[in-house]
Design an enzyme around this catalytic site. Structure first.
Site, PDB file in Angstrom:
ATOM      1  N   ILE A 120       0.858  -1.180   0.000  1.00 20.49           N
ATOM      2  CA  ILE A 120       0.000   0.000   0.000  1.00 20.49           C
ATOM      3  C   ILE A 120       0.895   1.230   0.000  1.00 20.49           C
ATOM      4  CG2 ILE A 120      -1.774   1.298   1.248  1.00 20.49           C
ATOM      5  CD1 ILE A 120      -2.758  -1.297   2.442  1.00 20.49           C
ATOM      6  N   CYS A 121       0.604   2.157  -0.895  1.00 23.60           N
ATOM      7  CA  CYS A 121       1.332   3.421  -0.972  1.00 23.60           C
ATOM      8  C   CYS A 121       2.819   3.160  -1.222  1.00 23.60           C
ATOM      9  CB  CYS A 121       1.078   4.231   0.294  1.00 23.60           C
ATOM     10  SG  CYS A 121       1.548   5.972   0.198  1.00 23.60           S
ATOM     11  N   THR A 122       3.687   3.762  -0.430  1.00 20.09           N
ATOM     12  CA  THR A 122       5.129   3.629  -0.653  1.00 20.09           C
ATOM     13  C   THR A 122       5.700   2.314  -0.135  1.00 20.09           C
ATOM     14  OG1 THR A 122       5.493   4.913   1.359  1.00 20.09           O
ATOM     15  CG2 THR A 122       5.571   6.107  -0.740  1.00 20.09           C
ATOM     16  N   ALA A 173      -1.775   2.612  -4.810  1.00 23.40           N
ATOM     17  CA  ALA A 173      -1.156   3.920  -5.021  1.00 23.40           C
ATOM     18  C   ALA A 173      -0.954   4.694  -3.720  1.00 23.40           C
ATOM     19  CB  ALA A 173      -1.985   4.732  -6.006  1.00 23.40           C
TER      20      ALA A 173
END
Length: 334
Positions: A120-122, A173
């Site tokens: 998730i995300c970074t 993202a």
């Protein structure tokens, strides 16, 4: 926030075991997304479809990027038992390194070859550093996309989507895109009815149209001393007018060929591509900030007809102008 006290991490014969690998500096919302959505999924007879356990490289109290801590009882051994491993982001990702830390490498090596892995995300930076994304399509938060590309050129980064699914490896993202990704995994595992029920219980849409592009706010470029900068500034003030390549070249006192070459060198786009981008950005601003009709916005941005605006807007952002306005301004004239 405390993880369930259970030893071992997964008890009994749960149908699908999800391990969430938390790291120091984690984002509590992302941890909560995974626990909440998978934890809500039920079969038709009310049985839990997932068992979720939170683990860390070392059990104990973990700091978050807020003023609370998370007490994690399970170590990396939980990864070896998991059918799905989810890696949320950490504030450590804001200054990533190309190489994977030895302890993280050892932990990831525990994951079964047939287990599904999602970030998730970074959190995708960790998967990329581990080589798990090599040659695959992946995404990360749009603010980190340039750094991601520089560090991991072997990954096919797509910064415009909410999530990617490459079979065993999935990436989301930004923070809330973790919701989209978890619902996608639940939908893949158990069908739309179960995923829709989880979405209703969480009061979120079961599927969001479009991608990250609609959330990216481009900064106003600093034209500096570039040879086409003044022409670009002139054009931005006249987006409602027909702007031919010849007109732009004459404004810059160049031949069409020279202007086109210098423009691409300085901007990275052709003049036509840049003009379309500027017109879409102007339309976004008017949709967010005014109650103008779609017809009026199309005229003010140089699209002419509303049908042309809708076509180009959807191609650029993946959503219609009306849907974009509803998301960023609320219901208004169509």
């Amino acid at each position: 926030m405390r993880a369930d006290r259970a030893t071992p991490a997964f008890a009994g014969t749960a149908p699908h075991r999800v391990a969430v690998l938390a790291r120091p500096g984690l984002l509590p919302m992302e941890l909560g997304i995974v626990l909440r959505l998978f934890g809500q999924a039920r079969s038709a007879d009310g049985m839990r479809l997932y068992q979720v356990a939170t683990c860390a490289l070392e059990p104990g109290e973990l700091r978050t990027d807020t003023d609370i801590t998370v007490n994690v009882h399970h170590g990396p051994e939980a990864l070896a038992l998991a059918d799905t491993v989810v890696l949320p982001a950490s504030d450590e990702d804001y200054a990533p390194t190309e190489d994977l830390a030895p302890r993280m490498a050892e932990a990831l090596s525990r994951i079964r070859p047939d287990a599904r892995i999602a970030s998730i995300c970074t959190g995708s930076f960790v998967l990329a550093a581990a080589g798990l994304l090599d040659g695959l399509r992946a995404t990360t938060h749009w603010r980190s996309s340039a750094l991601f590309r520089a560090l991991y050129p072997g990954v096919r980064l797509d910064p415009d989507v909410l999530y990617t699914d490459e079979g065993r490896i999935l990436t989301a993202a930004g923070v809330a895109s973790g919701i989209d990704l978890c619902l996608h995994m639940i939908r893949t595992d158990h069908g739309a009815a179960v995923a829709n029920d989880v979405a209703r219980g969480t009061v979120v849409p079961p599927h969001r149209p479009g991608g990250q592009a609609q959330y990216i706010q481009r900064p106003i470029p600093d034209e500096g001393e570039s040879s086409t900068g003044s022409t670009r500034a002139w054009a931005v003030q006249r987006l409602d007018q027909p702007l031919r390549l010849r007109d732009l070249a004459e404004r810059a006192a160049m031949s069409v060929r020279t202007f086109t070459r210098r423009f691409r060198d300085e901007v990275g786009l052709s003049p036509a591509e840049w003009l379309l981008q500027q017109r879409v950005d102007r339309a976004r601003a008017l949709l967010e900030e005014t109650s103008h009709t779609i017809d009026r916005i199309a005229a003010e941005c140089g699209f002419g007809a509303a049908s042309s605006l809708r076509r180009h807007f959807h191609a650029a952002l993946g959503v219609s102008p009306a849907a974009y306005r509803t998301t960023f301004r609320g219901p208004g004239p169509k």
